[in-house]
Design an enzyme around this catalytic site. Sequence first.
Site, PDB file in Angstrom:
ATOM      1  N   ASP A  57      36.483   7.041  20.989  1.00 45.09           N
ATOM      2  CA  ASP A  57      37.158   8.753  22.056  1.00 45.09           C
ATOM      3  C   ASP A  57      34.967   9.438  21.989  1.00 45.09           C
ATOM      4  O   ASP A  57      35.571  10.383  22.916  1.00 45.09           O
ATOM      5  CB  ASP A  57      37.580   9.835  21.046  1.00 45.09           C
ATOM      6  CG  ASP A  57      37.719  10.734  20.235  1.00 45.09           C
ATOM      7  OD1 ASP A  57      36.545  10.294  19.638  1.00 45.09           O
ATOM      8  OD2 ASP A  57      38.510  11.428  19.471  1.00 45.09           O
ATOM      9  N   SER A  58      34.397   9.128  21.631  1.00 44.70           N
ATOM     10  CA  SER A  58      32.951   9.611  21.734  1.00 44.70           C
ATOM     11  C   SER A  58      32.522   9.350  23.234  1.00 44.70           C
ATOM     12  O   SER A  58      31.494   9.603  23.653  1.00 44.70           O
ATOM     13  CB  SER A  58      31.002   9.486  20.772  1.00 44.70           C
ATOM     14  OG  SER A  58      32.163   7.393  20.730  1.00 44.70           O
ATOM     15  N   ASP A 100      40.956   4.465  20.278  1.00 42.95           N
ATOM     16  CA  ASP A 100      40.242   5.860  19.520  1.00 42.95           C
ATOM     17  C   ASP A 100      41.949   6.729  20.114  1.00 42.95           C
ATOM     18  O   ASP A 100      41.578   6.273  21.458  1.00 42.95           O
ATOM     19  CB  ASP A 100      39.747   6.695  19.816  1.00 42.95           C
ATOM     20  CG  ASP A 100      39.000   7.139  18.395  1.00 42.95           C
ATOM     21  OD1 ASP A 100      39.248   7.119  17.594  1.00 42.95           O
ATOM     22  OD2 ASP A 100      38.129   8.024  18.639  1.00 42.95           O
ATOM     23  N   LYS A 128      42.809   4.122  15.630  1.00 41.51           N
ATOM     24  CA  LYS A 128      42.520   5.324  14.563  1.00 41.51           C
ATOM     25  C   LYS A 128      43.026   6.493  15.291  1.00 41.51           C
ATOM     26  O   LYS A 128      42.513   7.097  16.484  1.00 41.51           O
ATOM     27  CB  LYS A 128      40.670   4.858  15.054  1.00 41.51           C
ATOM     28  CG  LYS A 128      40.324   5.913  13.494  1.00 41.51           C
ATOM     29  CD  LYS A 128      38.767   5.822  13.689  1.00 41.51           C
ATOM     30  CE  LYS A 128      38.293   6.362  15.251  1.00 41.51           C
ATOM     31  NZ  LYS A 128      37.625   7.800  14.948  1.00 41.51           N
ATOM     32  N   GLU A 130      42.442  10.662  13.343  1.00 43.22           N
ATOM     33  CA  GLU A 130      41.683  11.694  12.902  1.00 43.22           C
ATOM     34  C   GLU A 130      42.667  12.578  11.906  1.00 43.22           C
ATOM     35  O   GLU A 130      44.018  13.641  13.201  1.00 43.22           O
ATOM     36  CB  GLU A 130      41.102  13.112  13.818  1.00 43.22           C
ATOM     37  CG  GLU A 130      40.235  11.845  14.095  1.00 43.22           C
ATOM     38  CD  GLU A 130      38.943  12.822  14.956  1.00 43.22           C
ATOM     39  OE1 GLU A 130      38.698  14.086  14.816  1.00 43.22           O
ATOM     40  OE2 GLU A 130      38.042  12.029  16.260  1.00 43.22           O
ATOM     41  N   GLU A 197      33.307  10.174   8.228  1.00 46.48           N
ATOM     42  CA  GLU A 197      32.187  11.221   8.316  1.00 46.48           C
ATOM     43  C   GLU A 197      31.164  12.179   7.992  1.00 46.48           C
ATOM     44  O   GLU A 197      32.280  13.010   7.685  1.00 46.48           O
ATOM     45  CB  GLU A 197      32.162  11.274  10.050  1.00 46.48           C
ATOM     46  CG  GLU A 197      31.344  11.902  10.816  1.00 46.48           C
ATOM     47  CD  GLU A 197      32.051  11.313  12.542  1.00 46.48           C
ATOM     48  OE1 GLU A 197      33.130  11.266  12.984  1.00 46.48           O
ATOM     49  OE2 GLU A 197      31.105  11.714  13.619  1.00 46.48           O
TER      50      GLU A 197
HETATM   51  O1  KIV Z   1      35.118   7.939  18.987  1.00 43.11           O
HETATM   52  C1  KIV Z   1      34.605   7.634  18.042  1.00 43.11           C
HETATM   53  O2  KIV Z   1      32.708   6.776  18.800  1.00 43.11           O
HETATM   54  C2  KIV Z   1      34.187   7.628  16.378  1.00 43.11           C
HETATM   55  C3  KIV Z   1      32.875   7.256  15.340  1.00 43.11           C
HETATM   56  C4  KIV Z   1      32.092   8.553  15.497  1.00 43.11           C
HETATM   57  C5  KIV Z   1      33.632   6.857  14.241  1.00 43.11           C
HETATM   58  O3  KIV Z   1      35.460   8.153  15.901  1.00 43.11           O
END
Ligand code: KIV
Length: 281
Positions: A57-58, A100, A128, A130, A197
């Site tokens: 989600d970056s 994500d 993934k 969080e 992280e």
């Molecule tokens: O969204 C992302 O790119 C991430 C990484 C920083 C691990 O969660």
Amino acid sequence: MSVQPSAPEAGKRPAMTMHSLMKMLADGEKITMLTAYDATFAAVADLAGVEIILVGDSLGMVCQGHNSTLPVTLEAMRYHTECVARGVQKQNGRPIILGDMPFGSYATPEQAFQSAATLMQAGAHMVKLEGGAWLAPTVEFLVTRGIPVCGHLGLTPQSVNTLGGYRVQGRTETGAQKLMQDSLLLQNAGAQALVLEMVPAALSSSLTQALPRCHTIGIGAGNGTAGQVLVMHDMLGINLGKNPKFVRNFMAEADSVLAAMAAYVAAVKNGSFPDNALHAW
Ligand code: KIV
């Protein structure tokens, strides 16, 4: 679209599976994860030997120009996951695609299942999320329904407003104990990977030792983890903002994106990246 192999064996590696991932953990082979958000970069990452492509989600920051990951929608994640999956399929089809789950898409186990199903149907092999203890029942809910899960602890960017900024986590005794408890709960709920992280290197090493069934994947967490992840734009040196200390620009000594990604894979595998003296706390 097909990216040309750089090495004769490039097209011959078998596709990664959760089984082969667990074997790498048992064998002590370092795992490489890299973000990608579109078909071409995903194909190059595949060719470079990356084992897990994170559709992170970056993308909210590096592709969409937001200041945080919070505005990213499930629909945006679905779209980018589909693009990455197509790119990988047209190349070697080797990496595991990790989708994500965006902010607000996994508040309950049921909502998490619906969101995860959307990403899996778009081509993800694993998702993934969080968070720590509160997520353990959700992880178990997903895993028992056939969805492999990667956790994410330490600096969790979706919680930037409660954390008060992008800062190192687990520096106090209490913080370190909480990270240990959360990690064990996620592993015991069935998570097979865990992004750590911005966690001090010594603590990440202890967490890694404590988790025999779950790969720790570090970013700003030192070299004692089972694997590493970087945001692609950071490691290619095209992030115009100030790079965090844990980033190395692999493009600086490469003549192509493929060579930069291959250098990242090699450096993680041979233990030269990250260097705790330069890239860790
Ligand atoms: O969204 C992302 O790119 C991430 C990484 C920083 C691990 O969660």
